[in-house]
Design a protein around this motif. Structure first.
Motif, PDB file in Angstrom:
ATOM      1  N   LEU A 172       0.295  -1.422   0.732  1.00  0.00           N
ATOM      2  CA  LEU A 172      -0.304  -0.008  -0.193  1.00  0.00           C
ATOM      3  C   LEU A 172       1.118   1.346  -0.073  1.00  0.00           C
ATOM      4  CD1 LEU A 172      -3.519  -0.304   2.523  1.00  0.00           C
ATOM      5  CD2 LEU A 172      -2.503  -0.404   0.055  1.00  0.00           C
TER       6      LEU A 172
ATOM      7  N   ALA B  29      -2.215  -0.170  -6.086  1.00  0.00           N
ATOM      8  CA  ALA B  29      -3.168  -0.171  -5.133  1.00  0.00           C
ATOM      9  C   ALA B  29      -4.776  -0.596  -4.992  1.00  0.00           C
ATOM     10  CB  ALA B  29      -3.307   1.334  -4.593  1.00  0.00           C
TER      11      ALA B  29
ATOM     12  N   THR C 244      -4.511  -3.951  -4.393  1.00  0.00           N
ATOM     13  CA  THR C 244      -4.035  -4.726  -2.938  1.00  0.00           C
ATOM     14  C   THR C 244      -5.707  -4.553  -1.625  1.00  0.00           C
ATOM     15  OG1 THR C 244      -1.831  -4.039  -3.450  1.00  0.00           O
ATOM     16  CG2 THR C 244      -2.418  -3.693  -1.077  1.00  0.00           C
TER      17      THR C 244
END
Length: 320
Positions: free
Chosen positions: A153, A216, A219
């Motif tokens: 992240l 991102a 994730t």
């Protein structure tokens, strides 16, 4: 009589075909993105129960229907960031660009404001370059930091912030140049020794920004899937209760599922009954069952949907 909408063009294709092709392209792309994030979330969710999601046999529609939940947080975040960025741009436009473009403002004030705007732009580019460098450094440090829980992240977040700052600062510098006084305007673009290099750099920054956003979001989808699995494991009561009859013994050793031997009777093909099972997910031709209490020694039972098994689904203990 030939309808005007279906009359072939000189190339032999109906006139409506390009319009449909232009509409189908974005729809296909959106479907592919929804499928991907639904797949990533489901894979992380069922890995928690020791199951490869490909074993379940979910279809494309199933993954697309599962994508809204993992995409909710990224979409809200991007929407809020976009709204904040728009407000900042409007503020800068009113404070800087409107002043530079106003004929009622003296050249001295416009020149001073242009200098201030360029200093702010250079500071934004410097900060963005620092964030980009930090994110790229984390990329090269993957072998060392891959066990860091926040790595997946923090790294794309640094890349997103850095690329966004650099891209916007470059764009704002162009707007300042266009609105600045003639005496403050830099050399024409034709005098730039490497205009192609500058365009390539901007393209790479935009590509990096899109890739980091995709990373991102993937994730977050993985974290969402794992979070859903933990919620189910902490409270299996939300899953349907199943009673399973089998012809052969399953030899379950977790001490949670209750096994009962059915009495022998004529035309009775099933010999064993299992209780305290919950339906985790159902695929195209199989069901996945888990015990109704989580334990590290538990296992997920894959049951085919055919005549070899007999299942009953119990009512919830909630009287109407």
């Amino acid at each position: 009589m030939i309808d005007a909408g279906t009359e072939p063009e000189p190339g032999g294709f109906p006139r409506w075909l390009p319009a449909w092709a232009a509409a189908i392209g974005p729809v296909t792309l959106i479907s592919a993105v929804l499928f991907y994030f639904g797949y990533v979330s489901s894979r992380a969710q069922y890995e928690y129960f020791g199951v490869d999601v490909d074993v379940i046999g979910l279809g494309t529609r199933d993954y697309i229907m599962r994508s809204p939940q993992p995409l909710l947080v990224p979409l809200l975040t991007l929407t809020l960031l976009g709204a904040g960025g728009l407000l900042v741009h409007l503020l800068l436009h009113r404070r800087v660009l409107a002043v530079l473009a106003s004929p009622s403002v003296s050249d001295v004030v416009r020149t001073r404001r242009a200098h201030q705007a360029r200093r702010i732009t250079r500071a934004a580019i410097t900060l963005g370059a620092f964030l980009l460098t930090s994110g790229i450094a984390l990329l090269f440090a993957y072998e060392t930091l891959q066990e860091w829980p926040a790595y997946a992240l923090v790294t794309p977040a640094l890349l997103i912030c850095g690329a966004s700052l650099v891209a916007y600062a470059w764009r704002f510098a162009d707007l300042i140049t266009a609105a600045a006084p003639a005496s403050e305007a830099p050399a024409p673009v034709d005098a730039d020794p490497a205009p192609g290099l500058r365009r390539s750099a901007r393209f790479l920054v935009y590509l990096l920004l899109v890739t980091a956003i995709f990373w991102a979001t993937a994730t977050v989808a993985q974290l969402t899937g794992r979070g859903l699995a933990r919620e189910v494991a902490a409270d299996p009561e939300r899953l349907p209760r199943v009673i399973l009859d089998t012809r052969e013994r399953l030899y379950l050793r977790n001490g949670i599922v209750e096994e009962t031997q059915l009495p022998n009777a004529e035309h009775q093909e099933f010999r064993y009954r299992y209780r305290r099972l919950r339906l985790l997910v159902i695929g195209e031709d199989r069901m996945l069952l888990v015990p109704d209490v989580w334990s590290a020694s538990n296992s997920t039972i894959i049951v085919p949907i055919d005549e070899s098994m007999r299942m009953q689904f119990q009512f919830q203990n909630d009287a109407p």
